[in-house]
Structure formats: structure tokens, C-alpha cells
Design an enzyme around this catalytic site. Structure first.
Site, mmCIF file in Angstrom:
data_model
loop_
_atom_site.group_PDB
_atom_site.id
_atom_site.type_symbol
_atom_site.label_atom_id
_atom_site.label_comp_id
_atom_site.label_asym_id
_atom_site.label_seq_id
_atom_site.Cartn_x
_atom_site.Cartn_y
_atom_site.Cartn_z
ATOM 1 N N GLU D 211 0.580 -1.339 -0.207
ATOM 2 C CA GLU D 211 0.279 0.345 -0.746
ATOM 3 C C GLU D 211 0.906 1.373 -0.148
ATOM 4 O O GLU D 211 1.926 1.802 0.042
ATOM 5 C CB GLU D 211 -0.719 -0.156 1.349
ATOM 6 C CG GLU D 211 -2.108 -1.329 1.269
ATOM 7 C CD GLU D 211 -2.542 -0.716 2.280
ATOM 8 O OE1 GLU D 211 -2.439 0.588 2.851
ATOM 9 O OE2 GLU D 211 -2.708 -1.843 3.270
ATOM 10 N N HIS D 250 -6.440 2.923 6.656
ATOM 11 C CA HIS D 250 -4.791 2.521 8.161
ATOM 12 C C HIS D 250 -3.628 3.044 8.652
ATOM 13 O O HIS D 250 -3.730 4.310 7.671
ATOM 14 C CB HIS D 250 -4.309 1.346 7.125
ATOM 15 C CG HIS D 250 -5.104 0.307 6.111
ATOM 16 N ND1 HIS D 250 -4.750 -0.735 5.547
ATOM 17 C CD2 HIS D 250 -6.115 -0.432 6.872
ATOM 18 C CE1 HIS D 250 -5.329 -2.112 5.956
ATOM 19 N NE2 HIS D 250 -6.153 -1.726 6.516
#
Lengths: 385, 293, 385, 293
Positions: D211, D250
């Protein structure tokens, strides 16, 4: 470094650990005044740097003015001894007057460093109010020791374990957690070497209270603990020990007749053992410490000479940075200043300039036996029994 | 425990510009040790004794001299940082002579040293000497040592000298002598050193000198039992005549419970197969008996 | 969570880190009053949750009442944008008025967690007052990053290293040490996720001063930081983001036309990438989060519908605890409540009860395309360009 | 990294009496996992679902059931203590699903886990699943997985499911799937998992899903280069379309500098020999190509 119970309790208060309502008094009038305002019953506790006060009457529940007066007269300003003081006397200058607490349970809790696991440890026992060493030897299963991880501090799972080990109901967990966390903070912030609460009680209002309090501090950390230094009560310490300590000399007064002057703590203990092995008793422990010069050596000798019980002075030196000739001259300075008959001297010197040192001493007017090693020291000592 | 103290060891001295640091740096060099640099923050660029370069930081010193070991003399308030700087710089062995380091600092430093795999000896110790390789990293008087096959370990400096003096006078030489230090928390334990001696081929006999206070001697005894040690060990415990609750110079030497007493320690060591030395004057005598057995 | 510069500076003050004399003002009169008492010259700084204020005139040295009035009129109560705000507008409700500092040197210092070394790190540069990313790319050698050991905190040897890296004279070491230790305390005590001072200056009285101050906080730690929660300025945040956050929905408004509702942050980002890859732009990031029920799903849909730019709503769900039939009903609740023409829907559902969910939705009166996988989503989206 | 997730693994569930904990404990058991106990302080003595004993502490649970692994669902404020208790009790593998643990706590816990040699996965992760051995310790939907030879590692839960769903639908099975968690500080890194996959004989292909935010993907790439990896890896980076400075769900997924951007990560992985997956919908397609190459 030791402090008084009332001082330890003041620190507890600062760290939000509950203590009984109490007042520190310096004289009879103050005690009586507090007695009248508090209740019919109070607990009086002599404030000395000694354990085992209760067993010799130094902690007492009093129920009348008459009893208050008797207690004050008996102790205030007087010397105080317990089974733990090894013949030393401590002056009682202050008495702590406390409200009586209702006791539902008595536990023990302590924090100290264990060199074996390189951690601060929490030690707890549900058998509070007793001598913990006795508990440890009689009921070892009733003592729980938990090391505190330096990274996390006391964890909740440890505190849950303690709560249940102390046989506290679950509702006490939150109170206990606050106490343990704050004791640990206090321990670290003030560089303690021991915090002990014996007993830690549950009263009948559901509160956990430190009924007693003992704190000692790491002497090596005092340089960064100004507030702790201010708690020192020199009246509870040996004058000669204090004075020599300022020079970096570690002197501890004991009860024997053989004074000793040694460099190095290990060798000083070994030397004491040699004295003991010869059927005599050491009058002191003395480690001159590093960086000794003539003045320091002379002061060490004066400290030993100031002890009236000393009949023989044993010198055991390993010359290193400290040259033995310099030490010899230092000893003579102190002996020459001494206004009584100098005791006999047993001298063993090794290392830097030891021959010169021995020569200087052998030329002096004092009664000196020279030894080459510890066995010879023993042999000479045996003749002095 | 990894420990390399030999003729190839390259040592920097932290606090070389101080009185004690300077004195002992030269004494070590005289004995044969490679003292490659000194470190004193703010005094970098000087030459100590016209020969040893002084740096501002351990990093710089290590970078320029490839040192692997540090000997620390800086005053107690600054000693923890000096140790940490050595560890962070990649020094493999740190020997801290400084006395008076707060215990709470040592708890942290012990952990950091372990995390980095660094061998920390001390604080409050006399250091390490290898008479076989003429390498002395510490403050012991070099001339009393002689090369041989006896390993000596003790909490105390002068007591180590006492033991070595007795040994050398009887012609018994030493392989390596380590003073682990007299504080409650020290970087290297009796167990670490015993373990090292037992697996060291040059060490055939061991002199173990313990003291009152704590339970380190009992733990060492447990360790010896656990490995079924067969290398002969002569053990002395001092402080039997010390009273309870008093700090006998060493911060670790306070009898606070049964375990701290000399008797308990002697019994444990006896139980672990050690030859007990009954009197501080008889260290070498006992070792000689063991050797001649 | 972000706070304003003036709030960060107040925290610095609490932690004994020096800041310029300054006053926070809410209106023109207050600013003028302060201007008169302070000096001929002051610095005015708009207080918004956005970086890069200086480059668009939001920080200004003013030398006359006229300039003060102009600045206040230009910004107070108005929307404010910078190069870093990506078309978002921030209302200026407060202006910080500061005494002018004499600047001898400008440095940069920041504390933040680096997940790669699992530590808080200190980042410093002697090139203060510049965009640090520019410094990092142009002069990487002028940035020093030191990890802080959780056991010891920042050590003296690290601070000496920083002192010399910042080209400070040795005399500044003691000041710098206090600043770094206290910044670290602040970082831990308040659960910060970033503390940044740019520039940290040396003035001509030999003081080190935080001329600017930026602090952000770990949202996950707010539950134990009541005082930090009190610093929140909701006027600087997106209303829908705040409301959805209360339900545990992570919604972030963006500038595109394709609204999206996804469960899981990773899949939500992937979904945004799919939208982008189809030549369209996501209108938002939205992760429904764990423990979703009908109400939560419905609120998520309402949040997306509240964005006027949304032309298509893309739903991408992996049913787990959240059953797809429940989710379907939730979506319909929100759509039915919506008082405008509902946008087109693209729906992909997998996992628990997905067939039922799709059935419920397909029976509704809304314009829905179903997709089996991400590629099919792409294909449908391309037709909406 | 030591990791044993198989049919012999004995799992306790911390927080089993909570809604999520209870739900997933049963789902794991259903899949085939040995759930031997639950732990909830104060609720010891109960039987969860009439079959799983609940204990007050991990010690007790481990003592009675010989568990080696813990799966944690307790709320964020209590999760750090739950992890520490597992570590202290001698649990070998700790898998923490809980989301929202403060980063400052994780810094401490990461260190304690390392100190004890415990494998910690998470927090804020979906867990681990071994389709070959029918062992699922986590919250993933078991039915989308199928046994095979592809190892999957990701920061994200649902993105792992997406990848696995694509793979299984093309008949490509998985050896082990690990979600390492989306927080800045997690117990197990990409590098740990890649290292494990590369030396695991049952894993022949790897799917790596990264990510935006941080530099963990670049570090993983550096690691792959440093070991001259030859096992085929298909890599996807998501978040290219995310704006700067925003936390994309996140806590780790915030672009704060150049390194945090998708482009930088993709370049690093390409440079390390990974097959870049150009679109989230093409994960299985790329893997199939690699397999058929």
C-alpha cells in the site's frame, strides 16, 4: 539512604497512595493537641531509622491522655533500640500520631531491584503485618515475586495476578492498579532502592491504605535527587560515618576492638573475616576508596582512632595510584595528632612504594608489627586476644 | 559471552583526559595493551601523552582506529551515556571502571547491551587482564600477575589482587582475571564468566571469589550443578563477619535476607562441587592442593 | 488529529520549550490592541489546519495599523487555501500575533514514528525554514535521522551529535538537550504522531526558540487523551467525515464523481485505483469498518449521497460478519430517504448471503449494474465516462 | 521468523466472550482449527458454546490446554496487555486482530515480543490461514481459500480476500496467507513473511500486496535484492489514487513523503525482480501467467 516513616508517607501522599490521617509531632504538647482533635484512640509511632519498633513498644495504640504522656515521656529525646539495631541507639526526635484504622486484611508489598534478573521486582504476600523474612522461611508459597519489565512497567495482567494472590475481590483491582503504578513511578522518579509497605490494609470502607511505609534510596543516585537529599536526618546516622563519607571513605562503625583500614571493599570484608577468624572482632569496616591522598589516609586513621573501643589498628593496603609512602605519612599525621596513647598497629603493605612506606612507619615511635600476608596478620592477631 | 581480550584487542579510553583515566591508560599501555584512542567530548583533536589521539565521540574514534573495546573512566553521572555511546558505535566489549552509577540506570543499560550483543563488564569493577597475551584493560597492578592456567573471577578489585598475589607468589599463573564489579546490577555475571572459563582451553582451574549480599553466588552454584561442571573451582566467600543491613562498600554487599549471608553461599558452592577456601589467607594454598591432587 | 500552531505552542510552553511572545486573537480589535502593546512590528499568522500558509500570504510581518487591518480583513472569517490543501478550504477563525524574533540560524527538528525501525525518530536539519521534502530531495546529506531507544529515551551522545550536526556551538548543548528531552516527553505523554518545528531558531540573545510548531496526534490513542480531545477544532474538519467517524466509518471526501462504499481500507484503496484506472475520479474514500449493521451501512450511503459531486455510487463488499442482505436493506433505507434523484449504482457483492443481497437490490426501483469482479467494475465504469 | 500454523496448532482466543471473538472462534473451529480455550479475565469457569473452556488468564489456559498460539479480539485499550500476557505466558505465536492500538504501545510491545522470541502478527490484521492444513487463525472467510502453492502476504484483510478470491476462481490454490496488519508498527514485517515463504518448500509462488505510506515495501524490495531471490513474486501496490496527507483507513497508509507514494514502491519492487500487477482486478491473471511461463 534511609528516611522516616512519616516522610515516606508524605511521598506516598504526593503519589496519591492512601495513608492514615496522621500528624508528625516534636513534643508532648503537640501530641496531646492532636490526640484531642483526632479521637479517643490514636496510634503513636516513634520515628527512628530502625525496624522492629513495635516489638519494643515504639508503636502503641493509646486510649487516654495519661497513656499519651507516658509514651512521650518514655521515648521522646531518648535513645531507642530494637532487635534489628545491633546495639546501635537511635534518638527519638519525632512521634507520628495517627488515627486508628479499621483493618479487614493485612498484606505485604515491596519494590526492590534484584540483581539476578536486572529488574525492579514487586514482592507481595497476603501475610502482611509479619516479619517478611519469617513469612519467606515458613510459608514460601505465600510470597509472589514479579519482575517489572523496564519497557512496559507493571502490566495489567501482573496486577490482576497480584490482586488475586492477595485474595482481594475483583472490585479492588482498580485501586490496586493505581497503587502499584504509582509506587513504581515513585520508585523510578526518586531513585529508590526499596519501597516496602507492611502492612498494606483493606479498611472497612473498602479502601486500600498503606498503614506503614518504608523507603530507602540509592545513594549512588542522590546526586540527581535534590529533594531526596533534603529528607536526610543526620541525627539518625553515625557522625564519623557521615564525615568520612564526605571524603569518599566508606566507614561503618561496628562493635569490636580491632580497627581496620583497607583499600577496596572486598579486601576490607576479607580483612574483617581474618580478624574474626583470629577470635577478635572488627571495630569497623573501612574502605579508603579510590584517589586516596595523604589527607584522606590521615582522616581514615583519625576516624578509626575516634572509636574508644579500638585496641589494635590493622592496616591492609594494596598500593596502586595510592603510593604506600604517601599513605605511611598520612597515618603518622593522624597518629601524631592523636592525644591519647596510640593503639598497637599491624601493617601489611603491598604494591607501589611499599618498602618505602614500611621504612617510614618502622622509624616512627609507634608500636608496629609488620605482616607480609593475611596469614601473618592472623598470627599476629591471635597473640592479641 | 563473547570476550576477546588479547594482544590484538584495540582499546579506546573514554575519559582519557581525566586524572584516573589518563593514569591508567598509560599503565595499560605500559603493560602491553593497544590503547589506540581516547574519547572526551569537546577535547577532540588533542594528543594524549603526545601519542594517543583524542576524539570527541566514540563513533569518530572507532571509525579512525578500528577499536573493538572501550575502557570507561568518566564520572558516574556521565558513565551511562558513555556506555550507551560505545554500544551504539559498534564497540564489542565495554569495560566500565566507574563507581557510583545509579542502579536504575544500570537496569536500562544492561538491557541495551544485551539487545546489541555487547559484552559489558562492570561498572564499579577493576577490569580484565590477560597475562598470557599481555593485555590489561583495567586498573589492576600489572606486575603481580603471571601467565598460567588459573582463571580468577571476583566482584572486588583488591580482593582479586590479593588472590593473584597469593597465586603468583606460589608460582601459580593466571589465564584471565575478571572483576565483574560490586554493584547489584552489572553487565557480566558470575555465570557468564564461569561459562567462559569452563569452555576456555587455556583455563584449567578457577578461583571464584564471592561476597555477602544478593543471590548471585547461589545462582552461579546452580549453574555449575546444571552443567555438571568438572573443572576444579576453589571458592571463597567474604563478609561472614559483616552485620545485617549495612552496605559494606559495594552496593551489592548488603545482607537483607537469609540468602545474602555467607553461610548460605558457601553451602551452595560446596554443594556444586567447589573447593571452599576457609580463610582469605589460604586462597593459593587451596589452589595448590587442587593442582597437586 | 491536527491542532493549530497556537495550540501546539501552548503545549510547548507547558513543556518548557521556548516560543516567541504571542497572543491568539479572534477579531480585528484584539489584534490591534496586541499590535499596539507589542511593538512597531509584529508577525501575523492565520490559524488553519493547513501547511504552506506563508507562500499564500497567511504569515506576514506587519509594520503599521493599516497593514494589520488589511491582513485581518483579508483573512478573518474567510476560506483559506494553500498549495497543500488540495482544493479544500479552511476557515480562518483566529490569528496569532507574535513579537518579531531576531533570527541567527534556522534549523528543522521533528519527532515521528518510523514503522521500519519500530521507534520514535528524531529528524533534524540545519536547513530550517524550507520545505523539508525539498531539503530531503536536494540535500539529503543535510538531514540526520536518529532512532530513539524506547528504554533510554534520547541519549546525551545523540544530543551532542545533533548539536554538532545543526552547527550549534557547544554552549547550546544544554539548551538543546532540554528541548529534545521535553519534546520526547511531550510526544509520549500526549501520544503524538508528529511534532515538527520548522524553523527552530537561535535568536541574538543566545536562546533556542520554536518559531513555528506543528503537532498531530495518534487518533488511536485519543481514548486516553482527554486533554488532547479538548484541542480539537471541528471547524477545520469535514462535517461528514466527523459524523461518519462517530459510527466507526472511515470516510474521506475527495474531488471526483464516483462515490464508493467498501469494507476494508485496502480494498477501498484498490477500488479507488480501479475508478482512477477507468478514467474517472473517486469522490471519496470509504471503509465501512468492522461490526457493520443495517444502520451503519445506511449512514455510509447517506454520507456518499450528501456529496453533490457524486454521479455514480460504487459498492464493493466482502460479506463476512456483515451479511450482504443486511447491507442491501441498509443501502435501500438511505436511498429511499434521499430526496433527490438517486445516482446510478454499481454493485459487487461477495461472501455471506451475497445472492440474497443482490436479489433485494435488483428488485428495487434504482438504476443498478451488478459486477462479479473488479474487472467488470472497470468495464462498467468506462461506459460512464 | 518461527511460524507453525497447521493441524497441530492449539489456539486460545483472548476475548472469546465478546461478540466478534465468539463469532470468529466458532468460524475458525468450523474451518478445522483446534480452538482449545478462551480467556476473559473475570469470566473463568464458563464453557463457551458449551464446548470451549474459558479461563481468567492466559497462564491458566496454557497450563490446562498446552496451547501454543493466541488469537486476540479484546478491545484496543486492553489489547496491549493481552499481547503482553500471552508473551509472558510462553505462547509462541500471537495473532492480534484488534484495530486501533496506539502506536506508542506497539513500540513497546514490538520490543517485548522480539525479546521473548515470540512471533507477533498484527495488530489490525485479518490473521493467518493455512488451507493445506485446514488451520485458520483469523477472521477471513474460510470458504474462498483453496489448498495450493501460492503464498499471499498483504497489509490488508479484504484485499487479501480479493486476491484469494481471484486466485481460487482460476483454480490457483494457496499454501499460506498472512495479513500483517495496516498499522505503522506491526509485529511481523513483509520481510519476515517473504523470508518465510522463500524458504518454505510448500510455497512456490508469492503474491505480495502493498500500500501507499511508509517505506515497508521498499525495504521488502531491498531484502529481495539482497538475497538474490528467484522465487516468482507478483506484486500489487494500491493507493496510487489517494491524496497526500490523508489517512486512508490504515494508520500506516498516509503519504507523507516521496517514499510513501505508490510509484516509488512499484519501482523498487520492479527493480527487485517482482512481476508488477498493473490493476487490482488482474492479480490472478498475472499469477497464472507466471505459473504458465
Amino acid at each position: 539512604m534511609k528516611i522516616h516513616e512519616y516522610q515516606a508517607k508524605e511521598l506516598f501522599k504526593d503519589y496519591e497512595i492512601k495513608i492514615p490521617e496522621g500528624y508528625i509531632c516534636k513534643n508532648k504538647d503537640e501530641i496531646l493537641k492532636i490526640y484531642k482533635t483526632l479521637n479517643d484512640e490514636v496510634v503513636l509511632k516513634v520515628q527512628v531509622h530502625a525496624g522492629g519498633r513495635g516489638k519494643v513498644g515504639g508503636v502503641k495504640l493509646v486510649k487516654s491522655e495519661q497513656e499519651v504522656i507516658e509514651f512521650a515521656d518514655r521515648f521522646l529525646g531518648k535513645g531507642f533500640q530494637t532487635a534489628q539495631t545491633e546495639n546501635e541507639e537511635f534518638i527519638v526526635n519525632k512521634i507520628l500520631v495517627e488515627k486508628v484504622s479499621q483493618i479487614n486484611s493485612e498484606s505485604y508489598i515491596a519494590l526492590l531491584v534484584d540483581g539476578s534478573n536486572q529488574s525492579v521486582n514487586i514482592i507481595v504476600s497476603p501475610e502482611g503485618g509479619m516479619d517478611i523474612e519469617e513469612v519467606a522461611s515458613q510459608y514460601p508459597e505465600s510470597i509472589l515475586t514479579l519482575p517489572i519489565n523496564i519497557i512496559t512497567g507493571p502490566t495489567d495482567f501482573q496486577i490482576r495476578k497480584i490482586n488475586s494472590f492477595l485474595r482481594y475481590e475483583q472490585i479492588y483491582y482498580v485501586q490496586l492498579r493505581k497503587i502499584i503504578r504509582n509506587l513504581y513511578k515513585l520508585y523510578l522518579n526518586k531513585d529508590c532502592s526499596l519501597i516496602e509497605i507492611n502492612p498494606l490494609i483493606q479498611n472497612n470502607s473498602g479502601e486500600i491504605i498503606a498503614l506503614d511505609a518504608k523507603i530507602t534510596f540509592d545513594e549512588d543516585a542522590l546526586f540527581r535527587q535534590n529533594s531526596v537529599q533534603g529528607l536526610r536526618d543526620l541525627s539518625q546516622e553515625n557522625l564519623v560515618e557521615i564525615q568520612t563519607a564526605k571524603l569518599g571513605i566508606k566507614y561503618i562503625q561496628l562493635q569490636g576492638t580491632v580497627g581496620c583500614i583497607v583499600n577496596g571493599a572486598g579486601l576490607a570484608m576479607a580483612t574483617m573475616d581474618v580478624i574474626n577468624g583470629s577470635g577478635l572482632k572488627p571495630a569497623n569496616f573501612l574502605d579508603i576508596g579510590g584517589g586516596a591522598d595523604e589527607h584522606k589516609v590521615s582522616e581514615a586513621m583519625s576516624a578509626v582512632l575516634s572509636d574508644q573501643n579500638v585496641e589494635v589498628v590493622l592496616i591492609n593496603l594494596f598500593g596502586g595510584i595510592l603510593r604506600c609512602d604517601v599513605a605511611a605519612r598520612g597515618f603518622l599525621v593522624a597518629l601524631d595528632k592523636y592525644n591519647k596513647k596510640a593503639p598497637e598497629l599491624i601493617i601489611r603493605m603491598l604494591g607501589t612504594n611499599s618498602d618505602e612506606g614500611k621504612k617510614i612507619l618502622s622509624k616512627s615511635r609507634y608500636n608496629i608489627s609488620f605482616a607480609e600476608n593475611l596469614n601473618e596478620i592472623s598470627e599476629i592477631l591471635i597473640t592479641k586476644r | 559471552m563473547a570476550l576477546r581480550i588479547d594482544s590484538n584487542t584495540k582499546v579506546i579510553v573514554q575519559g582519557i583526559t581525566g586524572k584516573e583515566g589518563g593514569f591508567h591508560a598509560l599503565k595499560c599501555e605500559e603493560y602491553g595493551t593497544q590503547i589506540v584512542a581516547g574519547v572526551t567530548p569537546g577535547k577532540g583533536g588533542q594528543l594524549f601523552n603526545n601519542s594517543i589521539p583524542v576524539f570527541n565521540s566514540v563513533y569518530e574514534a572507532k571509525d579512525k582506529t578500528d577499536a573493538d573495546t572501550s575502557l570507561i573512566f568518566v564520572p558516574a553521572p556521565f558513565a551511562p551515556d558513555a556506555i550507551l555511546e560505545s554500544i551504539d558505535s559498534g564497540i564489542e566489549t565495554v569495560i566500565c571502571i566507574t563507581e557510583g552509577v545509579p542502579v536504575n540506570e544500570m537496569i536500562k543499560i544492561y538491557k541495551v547491551a544485551k539487545d546489541h550483543g555487547v559484552t559489558l563488564i562492570g561498572p564499579n569493577c577493576p577490569g580484565v587482564i590477560n597475562p598470557l597475551e599481555k593485555c590489561k584493560i583495567g586498573i589492576m597492578p600489572g606486575d603481580i600477575f603471571m601467565p598460567g592456567n588459573v582463571g580468577v573471577v571476583s566482584r572486588s578489585g583488591t580482593l582479586t589482587y590479593e588472590a593473584v598475589d597469593q597465586l603468583s607468589k606460589r608460582g601459580i599463573g593466571q589465564s584471565l582475571c575478571i572483576g565483574i564489579g560490586g554493584d547489584p546490577v552489572v553487565g557480566t555475571s558470575f555465570i557468564d564468566v564461569l561459562d567462559y572459563f569452563i569452555s576456555d582451553d587455556l583455563t584449567e582451574y578457577i578461583v571464584f571469589i564471592g561476597e555477602i549480599g544478593g543471590i548471585k553466588e547461589q545462582e552461579a552454584a546452580e549453574f555449575l550443578k546444571s552443567i555438571n561442571n568438572t573443572k576444579p573451582i576453589a571458592a571463597l566467600i567474604v563478609g561472614a563477619s559483616a552485620p545485617k543491613g549495612k552496605r559494606m562498600g559495594h552496593a551489592g554487599a548488603v545482607i537483607s535476607g537469609e540468602y545474602g549471608k555467607a553461610e548460605s553461599k558457601i553451602n551452595s558452592l560446596k554443594d556444586a562441587g567447589c573447593h571452599i577456601i576457609p580463610h582469605p589467607g589460604k586462597i593459593a594454598e587451596i589452589v595448590e592442593k587442587i593442582i597437586n591432587f
